[in-house]
Scaffold this active site. Structure first.
Site, PDB file in Angstrom:
ATOM      1  N   GLY A  47       0.832  -1.203   0.000  1.00 10.57           N
ATOM      2  CA  GLY A  47       0.000   0.000   0.000  1.00 10.57           C
ATOM      3  C   GLY A  47       0.865   1.250   0.000  1.00 10.57           C
ATOM      4  O   GLY A  47       2.029   1.215  -0.426  1.00 10.57           O
ATOM      5  N   SER A  48       0.306   2.321   0.496  1.00 12.47           N
ATOM      6  CA  SER A  48       0.995   3.615   0.432  1.00 12.47           C
ATOM      7  C   SER A  48       2.163   3.665   1.420  1.00 12.47           C
ATOM      8  O   SER A  48       2.213   2.907   2.394  1.00 12.47           O
ATOM      9  CB  SER A  48      -0.008   4.714   0.786  1.00 12.47           C
ATOM     10  OG  SER A  48      -0.553   4.437   2.070  1.00 12.47           O
ATOM     11  N   GLY A 108       2.771   2.110   5.192  1.00 10.51           N
ATOM     12  CA  GLY A 108       3.969   1.321   5.497  1.00 10.51           C
ATOM     13  C   GLY A 108       4.744   1.867   6.683  1.00 10.51           C
ATOM     14  O   GLY A 108       5.280   1.105   7.497  1.00 10.51           O
ATOM     15  N   GLU A 157       5.687  -3.461   0.713  1.00  7.28           N
ATOM     16  CA  GLU A 157       5.657  -3.167  -0.732  1.00  7.28           C
ATOM     17  C   GLU A 157       4.857  -1.879  -0.886  1.00  7.28           C
ATOM     18  O   GLU A 157       3.634  -1.897  -0.938  1.00  7.28           O
ATOM     19  CB  GLU A 157       4.965  -4.314  -1.488  1.00  7.28           C
ATOM     20  CG  GLU A 157       5.693  -5.643  -1.388  1.00  7.28           C
ATOM     21  CD  GLU A 157       6.922  -5.723  -2.286  1.00  7.28           C
ATOM     22  OE1 GLU A 157       7.143  -4.813  -3.108  1.00  7.28           O
ATOM     23  OE2 GLU A 157       7.677  -6.693  -2.150  1.00  7.28           O
ATOM     24  N   CYS A 164       1.771   0.522  -8.803  1.00  9.80           N
ATOM     25  CA  CYS A 164       2.931   0.999  -8.039  1.00  9.80           C
ATOM     26  C   CYS A 164       4.100   1.246  -8.989  1.00  9.80           C
ATOM     27  O   CYS A 164       4.963   2.074  -8.713  1.00  9.80           O
ATOM     28  CB  CYS A 164       3.303  -0.003  -6.966  1.00  9.80           C
ATOM     29  SG  CYS A 164       3.476  -1.664  -7.598  1.00  9.80           S
TER      30      CYS A 164
HETATM   31  P1  NAD Z   1      -3.470   2.264   1.207  1.00 10.34           P
HETATM   32  O1  NAD Z   1      -2.184   2.488   1.901  1.00 10.34           O
HETATM   33  O2  NAD Z   1      -4.529   3.274   1.350  1.00 10.34           O
HETATM   34  O3  NAD Z   1      -4.105   0.859   1.710  1.00 10.34           O
HETATM   35  C1  NAD Z   1      -3.426  -0.354   1.529  1.00 10.34           C
HETATM   36  C2  NAD Z   1      -3.895  -1.342   2.582  1.00 10.34           C
HETATM   37  O4  NAD Z   1      -3.389  -0.943   3.853  1.00 10.34           O
HETATM   38  C3  NAD Z   1      -5.409  -1.429   2.730  1.00 10.34           C
HETATM   39  O5  NAD Z   1      -5.782  -2.771   2.907  1.00 10.34           O
HETATM   40  C4  NAD Z   1      -5.668  -0.607   3.973  1.00 10.34           C
HETATM   41  O6  NAD Z   1      -6.846  -0.968   4.625  1.00 10.34           O
HETATM   42  C5  NAD Z   1      -4.445  -0.933   4.803  1.00 10.34           C
HETATM   43  N1  NAD Z   1      -4.093   0.051   5.831  1.00 10.34           N
HETATM   44  C6  NAD Z   1      -4.160   1.400   5.748  1.00 10.34           C
HETATM   45  N2  NAD Z   1      -3.732   1.954   6.905  1.00 10.34           N
HETATM   46  C7  NAD Z   1      -3.368   0.928   7.716  1.00 10.34           C
HETATM   47  C8  NAD Z   1      -2.827   0.844   9.054  1.00 10.34           C
HETATM   48  N3  NAD Z   1      -2.587   1.936   9.773  1.00 10.34           N
HETATM   49  N4  NAD Z   1      -2.553  -0.362   9.555  1.00 10.34           N
HETATM   50  C9  NAD Z   1      -2.782  -1.477   8.833  1.00 10.34           C
HETATM   51  N5  NAD Z   1      -3.299  -1.463   7.575  1.00 10.34           N
HETATM   52  C10 NAD Z   1      -3.579  -0.280   7.039  1.00 10.34           C
HETATM   53  O7  NAD Z   1      -3.120   2.011  -0.337  1.00 10.34           O
HETATM   54  P2  NAD Z   1      -4.115   1.877  -1.591  1.00 10.34           P
HETATM   55  O8  NAD Z   1      -4.673   3.208  -1.920  1.00 10.34           O
HETATM   56  O9  NAD Z   1      -5.046   0.733  -1.389  1.00 10.34           O
HETATM   57  O10 NAD Z   1      -3.087   1.429  -2.735  1.00 10.34           O
HETATM   58  C11 NAD Z   1      -2.287   2.311  -3.452  1.00 10.34           C
HETATM   59  C12 NAD Z   1      -0.883   2.350  -2.887  1.00 10.34           C
HETATM   60  O11 NAD Z   1      -0.327   1.040  -2.828  1.00 10.34           O
HETATM   61  C13 NAD Z   1       0.050   3.134  -3.784  1.00 10.34           C
HETATM   62  O12 NAD Z   1       0.899   3.901  -2.989  1.00 10.34           O
HETATM   63  C14 NAD Z   1       0.822   2.069  -4.527  1.00 10.34           C
HETATM   64  O13 NAD Z   1       2.068   2.485  -5.017  1.00 10.34           O
HETATM   65  C15 NAD Z   1       0.950   1.025  -3.463  1.00 10.34           C
HETATM   66  N6  NAD Z   1       1.207  -0.301  -4.022  1.00 10.34           N
HETATM   67  C16 NAD Z   1       2.466  -0.807  -3.908  1.00 10.34           C
HETATM   68  C17 NAD Z   1       2.764  -2.031  -4.483  1.00 10.34           C
HETATM   69  C18 NAD Z   1       4.153  -2.596  -4.401  1.00 10.34           C
HETATM   70  O14 NAD Z   1       4.300  -3.786  -4.656  1.00 10.34           O
HETATM   71  N7  NAD Z   1       5.164  -1.822  -4.078  1.00 10.34           N
HETATM   72  C19 NAD Z   1       1.765  -2.758  -5.139  1.00 10.34           C
HETATM   73  C20 NAD Z   1       0.487  -2.220  -5.213  1.00 10.34           C
HETATM   74  C21 NAD Z   1       0.219  -0.981  -4.655  1.00 10.34           C
END
Ligand code: NAD
Length: 519
Positions: A246-247, A251, A268, A302
């Site tokens: 995720g973002s 992370g 990731e 990503c």
């Molecule tokens: P996001 O960070 O909003 O959410 C991702 C996940 O994290 C969701 O399941 C969310 O519920 C969970 N989450 C959020 N806050 C949390 C916390 N405090 N504790 C635990 N879990 C939590 O991201 P998004 O909008 O769903 O996805 C887009 C982002 O993901 C972009 O930044 C993209 O670059 C990244 N991404 C990275 C990869 C990679 O492999 N590097 C792959 C896909 C997406």
């Protein structure tokens, strides 16, 4: 019967207890929208903190038995899961398009990744190798072996609603772990569909029949809010590894909490990927790579190409051509064959795109195509559509906005005088996921790939930043989190290494030649 009902029926989801008609959704539900229409598809009942507790207990119990099954037999079960994904490919791919907005080809590609990683994991189940070492002590043997970790907590992003789970769960599975999956609340239907596919195989197979508990808990799913579920998972010591995609914001939080309990993370996170174009590049290849990289998945990968670093001698002409290609991108219903770009995932993503364009303009960027007028053109159309946008940065200046990841189809074009400047620019952001150079010069290519070149986890020559194969280790450096998943030896992250020494002699020599007391 609606198209969606038929699709859910084909995926055998119609009776799923979690699904609720959108009009009957209460506060204990999340409503999943179709981003191409803005209309609700279905509501999904949310799990609570108590449900999480039960799920973790079930996972821990089943993991203790699953790890006793020989790895090749675990691989055989994963092989059958891969087969089930093959059978469901068209329908699941369509659901990915409906719920996530990816065009059909990319929806199918996502399911293909699940199949590929299952195949990869089957082979891996016979290759969980450890090294042997020569001991410095006589009549001693040393080797290392790999044991399962237990239950893996897997948190995924909306933009790869199936594949990222499969990358983790298939490999973690052959390594002898259970996986507890918390998907994005923007794509719960795909998660339920994937889980059901795996659960049906687990129920039917005859190789693993736990004496207590349920074989289906090896691939477990929990759908809940961050406060009720995700944050509790992250803090729970019974989950020795948290794999989170995720973002960077997410992370940072997850990394700190898991480090606080001395657990392991596989992070990731966001990318801010650049393509460098040298004067000797094959520009036809560059055009295609930039189009797929920057416009594909509506800029919501990503690995999306967000920065284009052009040698000044070719910049003007190349951008002129690129703008023409952008003008031919068909935007619309992701399930239509001719569509190249579907919608963004949410109204919030549209707002973020608008804000980034406005900021870029304030920082002196010129809109070459798309921009705010491009967004306005789609304002009255249902769904979360935008136009792919190219912004040209002012000469000799790097706008702050292009150092951040805006999860939308915005491409910043920057010009440089030479390769050194290009590499410095490409590395001059906080994220370090994917990078590419287009050149016909061996010297430039090798320089880009050298220790003084790209600082990213992925570095490509004459292909774009987007669309990695599952065979390599996938992930990035710096704020991208440092994790590596999928191929190569990424499996090691799902196991614990044990170094074993066996003394088969009649003496007890100490390492480093130490003598202790009388011998
Ligand atoms: P996001 O960070 O909003 O959410 C991702 C996940 O994290 C969701 O399941 C969310 O519920 C969970 N989450 C959020 N806050 C949390 C916390 N405090 N504790 C635990 N879990 C939590 O991201 P998004 O909008 O769903 O996805 C887009 C982002 O993901 C972009 O930044 C993209 O670059 C990244 N991404 C990275 C990869 C990679 O492999 N590097 C792959 C896909 C997406």
């Amino acid at each position: 019967m609606s198209k969606l009902s038929k699709l859910l029926e084909r995926l055998r989801l119609e009776d799923d207890a979690r699904l609720v008609a959108p009009e009957k959704a209460g506060s204990d539900c999340v409503v999943s929208d179709n981003p191409a229409t803005g209309e609700p598809l279905m509501a999904v009942r949310l799990d609570s903190a108590e449900d999480l507790e039960k799920s973790i207990q079930r996972c821990v119990a089943v993991a203790a038995q699953w790890k006793q099954l020989p790895a090749p037999q675990r691989g055989e079960i994963v092989r059958r899961i891969g087969e089930a994904f093959r059978e469901a490919k068209d329908d699941l791919g369509e659901l990915v398009s409906l719920e996530c907005g990816k065009i059909r080809a990319e929806g199918l590609g996502e399911v293909q990744e699940c199949i590929d990683i299952a195949d990869f994991s089957v082979g891996l189940s016979r290759q969980l190798y450890g090294l042997t070492m020569h001991s410095e002590r006589p009549s001693h043997r040393m080797y290392e072996q790999w044991h399962p970790l237990g239950t893996i907590g897997c948190i995924t992003a909306f933009n790869f609603p199936a594949a990222v789970w499969a990358w983790n769960a298939m490999i973690a599975g052959v390594c002898g772990n259970a996986t507890l999956w918390k998907p994005s609340l923007l794509t719960p239907l795909v998660a339920i569909a994937c889980h059901k596919i795996a659960a049906r195989v687990m129920k039917k197979q005859e190789l693993f029949k736990p004496s207590s508990g349920d074989a289906r808990d090896v691939f477990s799913l929990i759908i809940g809010t961050d406060s009720d579920v995700a944050e509790r998972m992250v803090a729970d010591r019974r989950l020795p590894l948290i794999s989170a995609t995720g973002s960077c914001r997410m992370g940072r939080r997850v990394g700190q909490v898991v480090a606080g309990r001395l657990g392991r993370t596989l992070l990731e996170l966001g990318g801010n990927n650049a393509i460098i174009v040298m004067p000797d590049a094959d520009l036809k290849l560059v055009e295609r790579a930039v189009l797929f990289g920057a416009v594909g998945t509506a800029g919501q990968r990503c690995t999306t190409t967000r920065r284009l670093i052009l040698h000044e001698s070719i910049a003007d002409k190349f951008l002129e051509q690129l703008v023409k290609h952008y003008g031919r991108v068909t935007i619309g219903d992701p399930l239509e064959k001719a569509t190249l770009m579907g919608p963004l995932i949410s109204p919030r993503s549209r707002q973020d795109m608008r804000a980034a364009i406005e900021r870029a303009q304030q920082e002196g960027c010129h809109v070459l195509c798309g921009g705010i007028p491009g967004m306005d053109r789609w304002d009255k159309t249902p769904g979360y559509f935008v136009e792919p946008t190219i912004l040209r940065a002012p000469q000799g200046k790097v706008p702050a906005v292009c150092c951040e990841e805006t999860f939308a189809p915005i491409l910043f074009a920057l010009t440089v005088k030479n390769l050194d400047e290009a590499i410095a620019l490409q590395n001059g952001v906080d994220q370090g996921l994917s990078s590419a150079i287009f050149t016909d010069s061996v010297r430039s290519a090798e320089r880009f790939l050298s220790h003084a070149g790209s600082d990213c986890g992925i570095a490509n020559v004459n292909l774009g930043t987007s669309g990695a194969e599952i065979g390599g280790a996938f992930g990035g450096e710096k704020d991208t989190g440092g994790g590596r998943e999928s191929g190569s030896d990424s499996w090691k992250q799902y196991m614990r290494r044990q170094t074993c020494t066996i003394n088969w002699g009649t003496d007890l020599p100490l390492a480093q030649g130490i003598t202790f007391g009388t011998s």
